[in-house]
Design an enzyme around this catalytic site. Sequence first.
Site, PDB file in Angstrom:
ATOM      1  N   ILE A  24     -12.254  -1.287   4.074  1.00 57.02           N
ATOM      2  CA  ILE A  24     -11.621  -1.400   2.761  1.00 57.02           C
ATOM      3  C   ILE A  24     -10.135  -1.083   2.844  1.00 57.02           C
ATOM      4  CG2 ILE A  24     -11.562  -0.477   0.416  1.00 57.02           C
ATOM      5  CD1 ILE A  24     -14.542   0.150   0.693  1.00 57.02           C
ATOM      6  N   ALA A  25      -9.787   0.021   3.482  1.00 54.71           N
ATOM      7  CA  ALA A  25      -8.380   0.451   3.537  1.00 54.71           C
ATOM      8  C   ALA A  25      -8.206   1.406   4.702  1.00 54.71           C
ATOM      9  CB  ALA A  25      -7.958   1.130   2.229  1.00 54.71           C
ATOM     10  N   ALA A  30      -7.303   8.734   7.639  1.00 56.12           N
ATOM     11  CA  ALA A  30      -8.658   8.203   7.774  1.00 56.12           C
ATOM     12  C   ALA A  30      -8.686   6.736   7.376  1.00 56.12           C
ATOM     13  CB  ALA A  30      -9.636   9.004   6.899  1.00 56.12           C
ATOM     14  N   THR A  31      -9.803   6.085   7.711  1.00 57.47           N
ATOM     15  CA  THR A  31     -10.061   4.706   7.312  1.00 57.47           C
ATOM     16  C   THR A  31     -11.282   4.703   6.406  1.00 57.47           C
ATOM     17  OG1 THR A  31      -9.172   3.878   9.401  1.00 57.47           O
ATOM     18  CG2 THR A  31     -10.554   2.380   8.134  1.00 57.47           C
ATOM     19  N   VAL A  32     -11.230   3.885   5.345  1.00 57.69           N
ATOM     20  CA  VAL A  32     -12.330   3.801   4.379  1.00 57.69           C
ATOM     21  C   VAL A  32     -13.068   2.488   4.587  1.00 57.69           C
ATOM     22  CG1 VAL A  32     -12.977   3.838   1.944  1.00 57.69           C
ATOM     23  CG2 VAL A  32     -11.037   5.199   2.730  1.00 57.69           C
ATOM     24  N   LYS A  47     -15.564   7.335   4.292  1.00 57.25           N
ATOM     25  CA  LYS A  47     -14.220   7.637   4.776  1.00 57.25           C
ATOM     26  C   LYS A  47     -14.354   8.315   6.134  1.00 57.25           C
ATOM     27  CE  LYS A  47      -9.939   9.773   3.057  1.00 57.25           C
ATOM     28  NZ  LYS A  47      -9.364  10.489   1.904  1.00 57.25           N
ATOM     29  N   ASP A 141      -1.505  15.493  -4.495  1.00 62.37           N
ATOM     30  CA  ASP A 141      -1.097  14.191  -3.943  1.00 62.37           C
ATOM     31  C   ASP A 141      -1.356  13.076  -4.953  1.00 62.37           C
ATOM     32  OD1 ASP A 141      -0.047  12.472  -2.060  1.00 62.37           O
ATOM     33  OD2 ASP A 141      -1.946  12.160  -1.026  1.00 62.37           O
TER      34      ASP A 141
END
Length: 643
Positions: A24-25, A30-32, A47, A141
């Site tokens: 997804i992203a 991290a990568t989702v 994630k 954030d």
Amino acid sequence: MTTNSTDPMIGRLVDGRYQVRSRIARGGMATVYLATDLRLERRVAIKVMHGHLADDSQYRARFIQEARSAARLAHPNVVNVYDQGQDADTAYLVMEYLPGITLRDLLEEHHVLTTMQAFDIMEAVLSGLAAAHKNGIVHRDLKPENVLLADDGRIKIGDFGLARAATANTATGNALLGTIAYLSPELVTRGIADTRSDIYAVGIMLYEMLAGEQPFKGEQPFQIAHQHANDTVGTPSSKNPAVPTELDELVLWATARDPDQRPRDAKTMLDQLLDTGAQLATAAPATAAHRTMVMPTAAPSSSGSDDVTQIIRPQRRERTGPVVADSASALQKTASRRKRKGFVLFALVILLAGLAAGTGWYFNAGPGALVSVPDVSGSDVATATATLEELELVVAAETRGITDPDTSIPVGSVVGTDPDAGAQLARQTTVTLLTNLGPEQLPVPELVGLTEAEAREAIESAGFTAQDSATQFSSDVPADTVIAATGAEGVDLTTVDEYGEDQPVTLLVSLGAVPDVRGQGFAQALETLEGVGLSGVEGERAFDDAIPEGSVLSAAAPGDGPVTPGDTLTLAVSDGPAPVTVPEVNDLPRDEAIAALEGLGLDVSYNPLFAPFSGARATGTDPEAGTVLPRGSSVTLFLQLIG
């Protein structure tokens, strides 16, 4: 949604439960991925922490903190966290999957949102944030990338990776965390965050939705940080005149530089947002679209009659936020009181005018005037010194060096001042120049001899940036093995011990030896070379007793350098064995004549009647001497007995 068929996570079964479907992203930590929870048969977002960060206890603790922080919040405007765990070397977090876009995607497409759109998004964000603040959590954030707009209309806050317990002074550590465009002044100057720091970020997002751009801009992050610390956020109506004054006031309240002047938490700002929305709806024309709101029962008149026309106003909450304009009658009374006092004050104004003029001259143009520190970033030290001294500021004898991985800033040039640019100082105040020392120098790992994958992992772990690798053929180094490593401007990293943080590293990787095409037919040799990214052209032809005609004798690389993909090799081609010339053998004894002819590769025959007579002499040949023949041709020897 993005996918990557080469991503090793695609198709992986995490912890025997979560089947990864697509990416997804990808973020800095991290990568989702989109995954299926096989146990509950539902789609989830998983994630996964980047592999090179998994061994870092600080990042791992922050990753786990995100799970714990979000899991404490059961609210319709906060992304739900279902699970967290570790599968082999993979740290993961399982969350609710929301198909849709982010607020950043919406802003990039539309730039400026309507007042109603901004209200709806702000109400959802503040509702979810109020739940976090109520549970003692500071997000730290907040930015449009972390506001999710689902396809079904739900709006949720995600990514609590930087969240911490909300104490009076939640420190960030030595490094500033969060996105620089949304950092509050106290985070920039003191590294301290509390609920009011989240409110500042919300105010910046509201400004961006209404004005179509962020309030502070700069080519370098430190320039934006400087503006947050020293400048006041403007009103969105200065960029978009359609923005109501009430929303201007709400933005100014949320983005006050002094945290004490902001709403104390998200609940306070949410109450004010709803109150402001009710006021705008009440003031709108009767034909305008209104938000749904509950109106209080009208109070009875003093005369006891219940048919007197009354103005129904929305209930107001107790608030400490911005005050909207007074009614027309109240303003008229105030003007009358000021008129009566005007005559009394006139004499006092005249009396004070002289004093004010003298004081104003002293502090604005005279010796007591303050000067603003100019921005001398990018200048050399001499130019920056001259600029500051022209303003009667004293430049410190020693500069202060700071590290900066941005190679676009020349080493030794000025990157800032202490105090910062824009600070108001008395003349003769000392200012220290901050000069660029270049990137922080880090140890260079041993890369030669590793496989490409091992070397790239070592580069990232050491704090450098791996570039696309270069390749070449080598008969001495096995395929997929690193031959050399170079850095910026071609520096040979095998000759240095240290190199700049985040700087590029390019690997030179072996492709193995060039295929040996000797003895192959020309067409077959071309096919073999094309299979490894090379091409060939026909070169010189030569006779060769061992290589058949039309086959490759040798392959030569262009120039003296190594062979790399895309090069064209020159192929020498065989013409087969070289032809021979029939020698003159007249008067030679039979056996000598035969030896001379056979020594040239010719097939000799003669009249068998002369077989017993080795002393017979040659009188000629057929074909005759001087004839050129291919090797292996037949020659007839004529003999004669002598005496």
